[in-house]
Scaffold this motif. Structure first.
Motif, PDB file in Angstrom:
ATOM      1  N   LEU A  12       0.601 -11.339   1.049  1.00  0.00           N
ATOM      2  CA  LEU A  12       0.922  -9.966   0.638  1.00  0.00           C
ATOM      3  C   LEU A  12       1.762  -9.269   1.701  1.00  0.00           C
ATOM      4  N   HIS A  13       1.479  -9.505   2.966  1.00  0.00           N
ATOM      5  CA  HIS A  13       2.293  -8.900   4.026  1.00  0.00           C
ATOM      6  C   HIS A  13       3.705  -9.492   4.020  1.00  0.00           C
ATOM      7  N   GLN A  14       3.824 -10.774   3.691  1.00  0.00           N
ATOM      8  CA  GLN A  14       5.152 -11.365   3.537  1.00  0.00           C
ATOM      9  C   GLN A  14       5.900 -10.707   2.373  1.00  0.00           C
ATOM     10  N   TYR A  15       5.163 -10.434   1.302  1.00  0.00           N
ATOM     11  CA  TYR A  15       5.772  -9.736   0.164  1.00  0.00           C
ATOM     12  C   TYR A  15       6.218  -8.334   0.563  1.00  0.00           C
ATOM     13  N   PHE A  16       5.390  -7.617   1.332  1.00  0.00           N
ATOM     14  CA  PHE A  16       5.773  -6.281   1.792  1.00  0.00           C
ATOM     15  C   PHE A  16       7.063  -6.344   2.613  1.00  0.00           C
ATOM     16  N   ASP A  17       7.181  -7.382   3.452  1.00  0.00           N
ATOM     17  CA  ASP A  17       8.423  -7.567   4.205  1.00  0.00           C
ATOM     18  C   ASP A  17       9.592  -7.791   3.249  1.00  0.00           C
ATOM     19  N   ARG A  18       9.363  -8.620   2.233  1.00  0.00           N
ATOM     20  CA  ARG A  18      10.425  -8.976   1.283  1.00  0.00           C
ATOM     21  C   ARG A  18      10.970  -7.743   0.560  1.00  0.00           C
ATOM     22  N   HIS A  25       3.057   2.445   4.730  1.00  0.00           N
ATOM     23  CA  HIS A  25       2.700   2.498   3.311  1.00  0.00           C
ATOM     24  C   HIS A  25       1.946   1.260   2.841  1.00  0.00           C
ATOM     25  N   ARG A  26       1.745   0.294   3.699  1.00  0.00           N
ATOM     26  CA  ARG A  26       1.153  -0.976   3.274  1.00  0.00           C
ATOM     27  C   ARG A  26      -0.360  -0.874   3.120  1.00  0.00           C
ATOM     28  N   THR A  27      -0.824  -1.105   1.916  1.00  0.00           N
ATOM     29  CA  THR A  27      -2.256  -1.094   1.609  1.00  0.00           C
ATOM     30  C   THR A  27      -2.593  -2.392   0.888  1.00  0.00           C
ATOM     31  N   PRO A  28      -3.253  -3.351   1.563  1.00  0.00           N
ATOM     32  CA  PRO A  28      -3.531  -4.652   0.944  1.00  0.00           C
ATOM     33  C   PRO A  28      -4.694  -4.654  -0.040  1.00  0.00           C
ATOM     34  N   ASP A  29      -5.437  -3.514  -0.112  1.00  0.00           N
ATOM     35  CA  ASP A  29      -6.564  -3.423  -1.044  1.00  0.00           C
ATOM     36  C   ASP A  29      -6.655  -1.987  -1.541  1.00  0.00           C
ATOM     37  N   VAL A  30      -6.465  -1.779  -2.851  1.00  0.00           N
ATOM     38  CA  VAL A  30      -6.424  -0.418  -3.399  1.00  0.00           C
ATOM     39  C   VAL A  30      -7.787   0.080  -3.866  1.00  0.00           C
ATOM     40  N   SER A  31      -8.818  -0.725  -3.685  1.00  0.00           N
ATOM     41  CA  SER A  31     -10.126  -0.371  -4.238  1.00  0.00           C
ATOM     42  C   SER A  31     -10.676   0.936  -3.676  1.00  0.00           C
ATOM     43  N   HIS A  32     -10.279   1.310  -2.462  1.00  0.00           N
ATOM     44  CA  HIS A  32     -10.795   2.526  -1.838  1.00  0.00           C
ATOM     45  C   HIS A  32      -9.944   3.761  -2.129  1.00  0.00           C
ATOM     46  N   LEU A  33      -8.809   3.592  -2.821  1.00  0.00           N
ATOM     47  CA  LEU A  33      -7.909   4.713  -3.069  1.00  0.00           C
ATOM     48  C   LEU A  33      -8.391   5.566  -4.248  1.00  0.00           C
ATOM     49  N   SER A  34      -8.067   6.856  -4.200  1.00  0.00           N
ATOM     50  CA  SER A  34      -8.346   7.744  -5.329  1.00  0.00           C
ATOM     51  C   SER A  34      -7.386   7.403  -6.460  1.00  0.00           C
ATOM     52  N   LEU A  44       5.434   3.557  -5.903  1.00  0.00           N
ATOM     53  CA  LEU A  44       6.181   3.098  -4.733  1.00  0.00           C
ATOM     54  C   LEU A  44       6.470   1.600  -4.824  1.00  0.00           C
ATOM     55  N   LEU A  45       5.450   0.824  -5.177  1.00  0.00           N
ATOM     56  CA  LEU A  45       5.631  -0.617  -5.298  1.00  0.00           C
ATOM     57  C   LEU A  45       6.654  -0.953  -6.384  1.00  0.00           C
ATOM     58  N   GLN A  46       6.573  -0.241  -7.521  1.00  0.00           N
ATOM     59  CA  GLN A  46       7.506  -0.503  -8.609  1.00  0.00           C
ATOM     60  C   GLN A  46       8.939  -0.216  -8.179  1.00  0.00           C
ATOM     61  N   LYS A  47       9.155   0.883  -7.456  1.00  0.00           N
ATOM     62  CA  LYS A  47      10.508   1.214  -6.992  1.00  0.00           C
ATOM     63  C   LYS A  47      11.053   0.119  -6.086  1.00  0.00           C
ATOM     64  N   HIS A  48      10.266  -0.300  -5.121  1.00  0.00           N
ATOM     65  CA  HIS A  48      10.720  -1.344  -4.193  1.00  0.00           C
ATOM     66  C   HIS A  48      10.943  -2.663  -4.919  1.00  0.00           C
ATOM     67  N   GLN A  49      10.069  -2.991  -5.855  1.00  0.00           N
ATOM     68  CA  GLN A  49      10.215  -4.228  -6.621  1.00  0.00           C
ATOM     69  C   GLN A  49      11.525  -4.231  -7.423  1.00  0.00           C
ATOM     70  N   LEU A  50      11.812  -3.136  -8.098  1.00  0.00           N
ATOM     71  CA  LEU A  50      13.008  -3.059  -8.933  1.00  0.00           C
ATOM     72  C   LEU A  50      14.300  -3.093  -8.121  1.00  0.00           C
ATOM     73  N   ALA A  51      14.267  -2.521  -6.927  1.00  0.00           N
ATOM     74  CA  ALA A  51      15.470  -2.464  -6.101  1.00  0.00           C
ATOM     75  C   ALA A  51      15.689  -3.740  -5.289  1.00  0.00           C
ATOM     76  N   LYS A  52      14.623  -4.468  -5.004  1.00  0.00           N
ATOM     77  CA  LYS A  52      14.726  -5.625  -4.120  1.00  0.00           C
ATOM     78  C   LYS A  52      14.612  -6.973  -4.833  1.00  0.00           C
ATOM     79  N   VAL A  53      13.940  -7.009  -5.987  1.00  0.00           N
ATOM     80  CA  VAL A  53      13.730  -8.279  -6.691  1.00  0.00           C
ATOM     81  C   VAL A  53      14.498  -8.234  -8.009  1.00  0.00           C
ATOM     82  N   PRO A  54      15.667  -8.827  -8.061  1.00  0.00           N
ATOM     83  CA  PRO A  54      16.506  -8.696  -9.255  1.00  0.00           C
ATOM     84  C   PRO A  54      15.987  -9.475 -10.458  1.00  0.00           C
TER      85      PRO A  54
END
Length: 327
Positions: A12-18, A25-34, A44-54
């Protein structure tokens, strides 16, 4: 959940780098988030995914084997460890599904039928992700192209979302023309370029969960059907942000990704177009395949191995070659 693949914390950290996600902004586990923080993180993840992963089909043309493998372990190697690479819908959305599942999101995949025009739909040849946060389902799709959802869209009739301004998006719940049983309903994702334009259906989907074996089965459809453009055209699409430079966008880094999505770059065989805020700002024509390969590197960050560059020689998809469809 038995046997469902998940990426490790290190992966997952490699993916965050990618995707150039800032460390803060890196959160490897969302279970504690509101719920509100989960939705913000999903955006945020969707924006980065769409711009970086064609969304792209290069394996079909720039490889000697021309085989698409949709197993999550292979997708990680291809998308995270290969420079700039993405995939077509089964690859991009199955990969993102595995990322979201590994982060702890309540997510599953659903099959979709692409709209073919005049109200008619094809078969199950597309897949999307549905994420539930605080009782609300959100549609995510990183494998459809420039008219696809640019951010999580609530699966709720009557709610209009901003796609890429001034374009809008929404879902409606109704029957499609081919259905004999008119009591059945499906969700139809629609897009329009501005508020006064008519809504255009893009695809329909249901809330029935599709599992990994469904994705494997659907994966064969685009490559075995000679009528689909996948077999004779090279395509690549990524979204862009308002902090990217007009002259040379490249693959955006952290600073550019602080901006908001404002358009998309679309490579369609021998033409590259960039639309921003609803208007075309750039168009490039390729006369050779070397020019297209250079554009893939310059605008998408995709670096092809020499063996893969050679694989397109003599095929219909080669620009300026002697294959079918070339002068």
């Amino acid at each position: 959940m038995a046997g469902r693949h998940r990426y490790t914390p290190n992966q997952l950290h490699q993916y965050f780098d990618r995707i150039s996600l800032p460390t803060r902004h890196r959160t490897p586990d969302v279970s504690h988030l509101s719920p509100a923080d989960k939705l913000a993180y999903l955006n945020l993840l969707q924006k980065h995914q769409l711009a970086k992963v064609p969304w792209e089909n290069l394996t079909q043309h720039y490889s000697w084997h021309r085989t698409i493998n949709v197993h999550p372990a292979h997708l990680f190697t291809k998308i995270v460890l290969s420079p700039g690479r993405g995939g077509y819908c089964m690859e991009a959305n199955h990969f993102f599904h595995t990322v979201l599942l590994s982060l702890g999101f309540d997510v599953y995949m659903a099959g979709a039928r692409i709209h073919r025009g005049e109200g008619m739909y094809g078969g199950w040849t597309h897949v999307v992700n549905l994420v539930t946060i605080d009782g609300t389902k959100y549609l995510l799709d990183g494998g459809f192209g420039p008219q696809g959802p640019s951010r999580p869209l609530a699966v709720s009739e009557g709610e209009v979302g901003r796609q890429v301004a001034p374009a809008e998006m929404r879902v409606v719940f109704e029957a499609i023309p081919q259905m004999l049983d008119r009591t059945q309903r499906v969700w139809i994702y629609q897009h329009r370029y501005e508020e006064k334009k008519e809504w255009v259906p893009m695809y329909c989907f249901t809330e029935l969960e599709f599992i990994e074996t469904d994705v494997v089965a659907m994966n064969f459809a685009p490559w075995l059907n000679p009528q689909t453009f996948f077999t004779h055209k090279v395509v690549a699409v990524r979204f862009t942000t308002d902090r990217e430079f007009d002259e040379c966008p490249g693959s955006p880094g952290e600073e550019a990704l602080e901006g908001e999505i404002d358009g998309s770059l679309t490579l369609n065989q021998s033409v590259l177009k960039w639309r921003r805020r609803g208007r075309k700002v750039m168009e490039v024509q390729f006369s050779t395949d070397e020019e297209r390969q250079a554009a893939l590197e310059k605008y998408f960050g995709i670096v092809l191995a020499e063996e893969d560059r050679q694989a397109i020689k003599g095929t219909a998809a080669e620009v300026g070659g002697k294959g079918m469809g070339n002068d």
